[in-house]
Design an enzyme around this catalytic site. Structure first.
Site, PDB file in Angstrom:
ATOM      1  CB  THR A  49      -5.802  15.921   6.166  1.00  0.00           C
ATOM      2  OG1 THR A  49      -6.962  15.833   7.002  1.00  0.00           O
ATOM      3  CG2 THR A  49      -6.203  15.695   4.738  1.00  0.00           C
ATOM      4  CG  HIS A  60      -9.049  13.161  -5.593  1.00  0.00           C
ATOM      5  ND1 HIS A  60      -9.763  14.253  -5.169  1.00  0.00           N
ATOM      6  CD2 HIS A  60      -8.968  12.321  -4.528  1.00  0.00           C
ATOM      7  CE1 HIS A  60     -10.071  14.098  -3.885  1.00  0.00           C
ATOM      8  NE2 HIS A  60      -9.604  12.936  -3.474  1.00  0.00           N
ATOM      9  CB  SER A  84      -0.892  -0.053   1.257  1.00  0.00           C
ATOM     10  OG  SER A  84      -1.644   1.112   1.403  1.00  0.00           O
ATOM     11  CE  LYS A 139     -13.419  12.782  -3.502  1.00  0.00           C
ATOM     12  NZ  LYS A 139     -13.825  13.532  -2.318  1.00  0.00           N
ATOM     13  CB  SER A 183      -6.903  14.411  -2.908  1.00  0.00           C
ATOM     14  OG  SER A 183      -6.726  14.016  -1.563  1.00  0.00           O
TER      15      SER A 183
HETATM   16  N1  PMP Z   1     -10.526   7.891  -2.013  1.00  0.00           N
HETATM   17  C1  PMP Z   1      -9.942   9.098  -1.974  1.00  0.00           C
HETATM   18  C2  PMP Z   1      -8.556   9.230  -2.483  1.00  0.00           C
HETATM   19  C3  PMP Z   1     -10.634  10.211  -1.466  1.00  0.00           C
HETATM   20  O1  PMP Z   1     -10.045  11.408  -1.410  1.00  0.00           O
HETATM   21  C4  PMP Z   1     -11.967  10.041  -0.992  1.00  0.00           C
HETATM   22  C5  PMP Z   1     -12.808  11.183  -0.447  1.00  0.00           C
HETATM   23  N2  PMP Z   1     -12.251  12.350  -0.158  1.00  0.00           N
HETATM   24  C6  PMP Z   1     -12.527   8.767  -1.053  1.00  0.00           C
HETATM   25  C7  PMP Z   1     -11.788   7.724  -1.563  1.00  0.00           C
HETATM   26  C8  PMP Z   1     -13.926   8.534  -0.573  1.00  0.00           C
HETATM   27  O2  PMP Z   1     -14.849   8.927  -1.546  1.00  0.00           O
HETATM   28  P1  PMP Z   1     -16.312   9.392  -1.125  1.00  0.00           P
HETATM   29  O3  PMP Z   1     -16.236  10.850  -0.788  1.00  0.00           O
HETATM   30  O4  PMP Z   1     -17.169   9.073  -2.286  1.00  0.00           O
HETATM   31  O5  PMP Z   1     -16.680   8.576   0.092  1.00  0.00           O
END
Ligand code: PMP
Length: 408
Positions: A364, A218, A138, A249, A190
């Protein structure tokens, strides 16, 4: 007896003391006005704002094609799906959407989940039950939902340094040749806006007999000739075994999905608790997402305009000496470097300039790399950009934050 209230208060205090207590911005989006919105302050007063941190990257959440499809579905079909997928909740628009998504990613099948988070969590947990002895590799910057899914399954896992294929290869090499393996990674990251080396990762997967699991949350809608993501842009759809995306998104609605070979989807569908034991998405939502995907496939000019806006904002920040980070995607992160200034600038942008951009803090992003993350859309005008750059310039001076060396 146990003091429950104190325990909850302590939990909140801890977050506050670490400077990462989050305050919601109460926004009313206005139909047809994106990225403008109306913010309600704590005292009930209202303020017009321009939203600069939405993940509705292309404004599809306000697009007439999507709104009309949702409205028509409500008129024709009603509100809820009425059950889980297995018990009366498989609606026509969900079936049609899955077919559309599968063909978009050039896969045999697709499977909808309640959200992208659930898609990742449920699928990655379930793969470990289907493939006993699975070893997961991962990327260190993978999203929390992937980490949760990988951890919940309890399998052997190895974290490789972000986008570091040498490290990944060393870890793959050390694993037993005959063990099932999965490489889990994202295309567009992101928070930094960098993009993974898909070709390199796929070639390692082939060399060491691993499956590939790619989060294109993204990227879907935004990259590739029809918007199917970075794998499409790079001509590598075939090399990805399981692609995972959101409908929340660029597609502008809500929900998540995976697309893969039919047998993989069939197995996940049959084993994943997060799919089986929950009410399926409302038909209006799947109808809206279907209209959105069909529109995105045939409107590359939206993707071009999106890229142009992002490139222009990066260039304008750089010209003003604002430390825009090195992003190769549509994401425009600006480095601040501490949580106090990040929050201060974000608060002043909002209160004094009507610019809404959320501070991005630990956990984050790593401590010391706190930032503002801008996501321009095709709907952000030059005038909005003028206001933003002027406000940022003034606040950088006011708060005495480091500028780009060349310009400082
Ligand atoms: N994967 C990534 C890389 C994300 O940034 C996000 C949400 N920010 C998700 C999955 C989850 O997607 P969702 O908002 O549809 O739950």
């Amino acid at each position: 007896m146990f003091d429950y209230k104190a325990a909850f208060e302590t939990a909140v205090e801890q977050v506050k003391s670490e400077g990462r207590y989050r305050v919601f911005a109460d926004l009313k989006r206005v139909r047809g006005q994106f990225p403008k919105a109306i913010r309600r302050r704590a005292d009930g007063s209202e303020q017009d704002v321009v939203v600069w941190c939405s993940n509705d990257y292309l404004g599809m959440g306000q697009h007439p094609v999507v709104l009309e499809a949702m409205q028509a579905e409500i008129d024709e079909v009603g509100a809820g799906a009425g059950g889980t997928r297995n018990i009366s909740g498989t609606t026509r628009s969900a079936v049609d959407l899955e077919a559309e998504l599968a063909s978009w990613h050039q896969k045999e099948a697709a499977l909808l989940f309640t959200s992208g988070y659930v898609a990742n969590e449920a699928t990655l947990t379930t793969l470990q039950r289907i493939l006993p002895g699975l070893i997961v590799f991962s990327d260190s910057l993978n999203h929390a939902s992937m980490i949760a899914g990988i951890r919940n399954g309890g399998c052997e896992r190895h974290i490789y340094a972000h986008n570091d294929l040498e490290h990944l290869e060393a870890l793959l090499q050390a694993a037993p040749v005959d063990a099932p393996k999965l490489i889990a990674f994202e295309s567009v990251y992101s928070m930094d806006g960098d993009i993974a080396d898909l070709a390199g990762t796929i070639s390692l997967a082939k060399k060491y007999g691993a499956m590939t699991y790619l989060d294109e949350v993204h990227a879907v809608g935004l990259y590739g000739p029809t918007g199917a993501g970075v794998a499409e842009r790079d001509g590598l759809l075939d090399g990805i075994d399981i692609v995972e995306c959101t409908l929340g998104k660029a597609i502008g609605v809500m929900g998540g999905y995976i697309a893969a070979d039919a047998v993989i989807v069939d197995a996940v569908r049959s084993w994943a608790s997060g799919f089986i034991f929950t009410t399926s998405l409302p038909p209006a939502l799947t109808a809206g997402a279907l209209a959105s995907v069909r529109h995105l496939k045939t409107h590359p000019e939206l993707r071009d305009a999106h890229q142009e806006r992002a490139a222009t904002l990066k260039a304008r920040f750089a010209a003003a000496g604002i430390p825009v980070m090195d992003s190769v995607s549509h994401i425009v992160p600006v480095f601040v470097g501490d949580p106090v200034h990040t929050k201060m600038i974000s608060d002043m942008l909002l209160e004094d300039h009507g610019v809404y951009v959320q501070p991005i803090n630990y956990p984050t992003v790593p401590k010391g790399t706190e930032r503002l993350r801008f996501t321009p859309s095709p709907n952000h005008t030059d005038a909005m950009m003028d206001d933003l750059v002027r406000a940022m310039d003034a606040l950088w001076t006011h708060c005495n934050v480091a500028r780009l060396p060349a310009v400082a």
